[in-house]
Design a protein around this motif. Sequence first.
Motif, PDB file in Angstrom:
ATOM      1  N   HIS A   1      41.905  19.413 -21.707  1.00 19.99           N
ATOM      2  CA  HIS A   1      40.705  19.635 -22.525  1.00 19.99           C
ATOM      3  C   HIS A   1      39.846  20.810 -22.022  1.00 19.99           C
ATOM      4  O   HIS A   1      39.344  21.619 -22.818  1.00 19.99           O
ATOM      5  CB  HIS A   1      39.885  18.343 -22.538  1.00 19.99           C
TER       6      HIS A   1
ATOM      7  N   HIS B   1      38.725  24.308 -23.869  1.00 18.25           N
ATOM      8  CA  HIS B   1      37.390  24.910 -24.022  1.00 18.25           C
ATOM      9  C   HIS B   1      37.412  26.390 -23.613  1.00 18.25           C
ATOM     10  O   HIS B   1      36.858  27.243 -24.308  1.00 18.25           O
ATOM     11  CB  HIS B   1      36.371  24.170 -23.153  1.00 18.25           C
TER      12      HIS B   1
ATOM     13  N   SER C   1      29.991  21.019 -20.429  1.00 19.12           N
ATOM     14  CA  SER C   1      30.076  20.087 -21.560  1.00 19.12           C
ATOM     15  C   SER C   1      29.401  18.781 -21.186  1.00 19.12           C
ATOM     16  O   SER C   1      28.664  18.702 -20.206  1.00 19.12           O
ATOM     17  CB  SER C   1      31.546  19.864 -21.926  1.00 19.12           C
TER      18      SER C   1
ATOM     19  N   ASP D   1      33.751  20.332 -29.057  1.00 15.26           N
ATOM     20  CA  ASP D   1      35.165  19.950 -29.135  1.00 15.26           C
ATOM     21  C   ASP D   1      35.748  20.323 -30.497  1.00 15.26           C
ATOM     22  O   ASP D   1      35.164  19.995 -31.531  1.00 15.26           O
ATOM     23  CB  ASP D   1      35.298  18.438 -28.926  1.00 15.26           C
TER      24      ASP D   1
HETATM   25 ZN    ZN Z   1      34.672  19.065 -24.637  1.00 18.29          ZN
END
Ligand code: ZN
Length: 355
Positions: A129, A133, A154, A320
């Motif tokens: 993840h 980003h 985040s 996201d």
């Molecule tokens: Zn995120």
Amino acid sequence: MLYSTRVHQKLEALRDRDPIILGIETSCDDTSVAVLRGENEVLSMCTNSQIEIHREFGGVVPEIASRNHVKNIAPVARAAIEQAGITLEDLDAVAVTCAPGLLGALLAGLNFAKGLAFSLGIPYIGVNHICGHINANFITNPGLKPPFVCLVASGGHSQVVHVKDYDTYEILGGTCDDAAGEALDKIARQLGLPYPGGPEIEKFAEDGNEKAYNFKSQFNTNKQPNFSFSGIKTAVVNMLQQAKRTEKEIHYPDVAASFQRAVMETLAYKTVLCAHSADVKTIAIAGGVSANLKLRSLFEGLSKKYGFEFVRPELQYCADNGAMIACAAYHMLKKGITSSLDLDAKASGEMPKHL
Ligand code: ZN
Ligand code: KG4
């Protein structure tokens, strides 16, 4: 024909042309699916946000998030395919966030992606993840190439990452406690603002004086690459409690603006410090908090002052989203990296040094 043989044939065919990748992101409360051609041509992106559902609980409820991902993933994917003007057969690969995130939420996306890749006989790519980003920057800034330093800020992570190559990362610094978004969400709650707190604090701060309070800590202004938000948070909470005890009137937008300044200055200062020590001339930002305009303007000022290039994702690619996952998969595919169908989801997990 065996799945592995079909994947091999697809990889051979992709030597001469840009792939069309379906990117799926379900690690938290957004079900997002995008279709990407090549490195940065987003053909479509469809996102179902669960913010309204979780708002009444003041944060994301994992079980509710997972159930909604399971319900939404197929219709959102179908809409993304339709909006891209393609059919399933046009897809060359399926990419999905596999870690870190909420386990049940990750599994909803992962199992859908596996089933789709297997049925179409195309590569399946599990994407970290945080790596996703960072890749949002390649979508908005064609021509951007490693090496660069990227601040990833985040709700779950705050790290300064040296992107040495598309598949080679080094974490230079990061938070010792709360992530920046987490700290913003917690203080927003103290100020009576709804979840998610980051954008609410940003809006609220517009009417405040950011110099009204000094919440900065010594730790965040030293020359170490790591930083901390617990001290800043405690300073805000103590100040609010004392004001309540003494019945002193507080202008909440001043608190929001001063707190936002303390958080964003910490992030910007430590990122520039890390870039300087790594001798890197380009700085990027990523993650939900990177949508913050105060943070962006701090980096713009610092880039002029210290002579580095500053790049950032378009606002829609900060939070996201499926496009960043597809873009990370594009770079993995170019390096010959695909995943096995038995790849599992992981709730925690550092970003690997080599993908
Ligand atoms: Zn995120
Ligand atoms: O990257 P993201 O969408 O999800 C995670 O991977 O966590 O980040 C969500 C975080 C939340 O904490 C939210 O409050 C924060 O990003 N955020 C912001 C802004 N927009 C979202 N923080 C500051 N300013 C914003 N404009």
